[in-house]
Design an enzyme around this catalytic site. Sequence first.
Site, PDB file in Angstrom:
ATOM      1  N   HIS A 230       0.778  -1.252   0.000  1.00 30.42           N
ATOM      2  CA  HIS A 230       0.000   0.000   0.000  1.00 30.42           C
ATOM      3  C   HIS A 230       0.812   1.307   0.000  1.00 30.42           C
ATOM      4  CE1 HIS A 230       0.731  -0.718   4.238  1.00 30.42           C
ATOM      5  NE2 HIS A 230      -0.275  -1.544   4.379  1.00 30.42           N
ATOM      6  N   ASP A 303      -6.092  -4.260   0.247  1.00 26.64           N
ATOM      7  CA  ASP A 303      -6.025  -4.053   1.705  1.00 26.64           C
ATOM      8  C   ASP A 303      -7.432  -4.119   2.312  1.00 26.64           C
ATOM      9  OD1 ASP A 303      -5.055  -3.746   4.244  1.00 26.64           O
ATOM     10  OD2 ASP A 303      -4.299  -1.706   3.968  1.00 26.64           O
TER      11      ASP A 303
END
EC number: 3.5.2.3
Length: 428
Positions: A230, A303
């Site tokens: 991320h 995520d």
Amino acid sequence: MTAVLIKGAKLYGEGDPVDVLIEDGVIARIGTIEEAGAEVIEANGQVLLPGFVDLHTHLREPGREDTETIATGSAAAALGGYTAVFAMANTDPVADNAVIVEHVYQRGQEVGLVDVHPVGAVTVGLKGEKLAELGTMAKSKANVRVFSDDGLCVADPLLMRRALEYTNALGAVIAQHAEEPRLTVGAQAHEGERASRLGYTGWPASAEESIVARDCLLAEHAKARLHVCHVSTSGTADVLRWAKARGTQVSAEVTPHHLLLTDSRLETYDPINKVNPPLRTESDVEKLRAALADGTIDCVATDHAPHAVQDKDCEWSAARPGMLGLQTALSIVAETMVRTGLLDWRGVARVMSERPAEIGGLTDHGRPLAEGEPANLTLVDPDAEWTVSGRELASIAANTPYEGMRLPGVVTATLLRGRITAREGKIG
Ligand code: DOR
Ligand code: ZN
């Protein structure tokens, strides 16, 4: 197994529509096909892509089955067009040993909607003190090829160096949650003008960028592969560009939410927008999109982080970070990357299927749309739109930041080894 015939699909959204015949789990023929007895999917010119692969999913089983299970998370994944997901290790108990990773793998197989590949923890109990039994997990039935302490950073540089050396010998990769913990004590939101004005403790971009720079150098020294989870700042994209130019074996992912949302959401004080790493600025979003388009960032990973109502519907500082992602990822990528002209559908196949499969070491996903290849496929209606409703998503939790938003791109069918796992918004 009955054959499936997809009639009139545009492969990668290109050229004239063709028919795709699937038999025994593989693409048997591509062309103009009449096949009596096959189950027909009328594609009407929709876009056929290789099934999506998510390198970063939180399935919450074992431990928080009140928010997500392997079954409900697999359903969300199939409905979102995924055929494989990597399940993060920050469960309770932590997936830091062969027993847990084998259990997760096995349960994924039983559910059978997507291939669930457990991620093994890098350190025992995610404590950042001692390496977990990486070799045992790699050699277990779960065949672990990605290790991560995600949720937490492997902050100790010596431990990170050893982890890189060890995973390299195993043919595996470390997926690092890059966050220098000394710089994010008490952090609640992106450190910047908005956080200061609104009274949030800041999470500086440099806490991510400094770890990514350090880890790229450590990976280079260890001649090992590194994957960066991320990516949230433009500075991290710059570091990755620099490292790749030097020949460092580094790959990186960006989440759909970091491609769309910004810290302007802080104005609401609604913890639905709390996520780690935090939402950044408009300029970061613009540069992350460009970095994904030019390959500096390799892929999109969700995520997907389900949380219970009581952990989100509370004051900001007490709320847990994270947001649902599996069922909205394709639409956010369509909105931010395709509608903007930054990626075509072949590019979407690259960032949502081919690159994540390669990074995760999967040889049967992210394959070309060609005869003889495994039929792990996603059919997308690029022109359709839908309105997000958290309660209607397949996850147990409902913490979507896109509630009520109208988004482009609808997954109309997903096939796992030739079996229809999702169709027209329904499982199976
Ligand atoms: O927002 C996040 N949620 N970031 C993480 O790193 C962990 C995740 C979770 O497990 O909820
Ligand atoms: Zn993380």
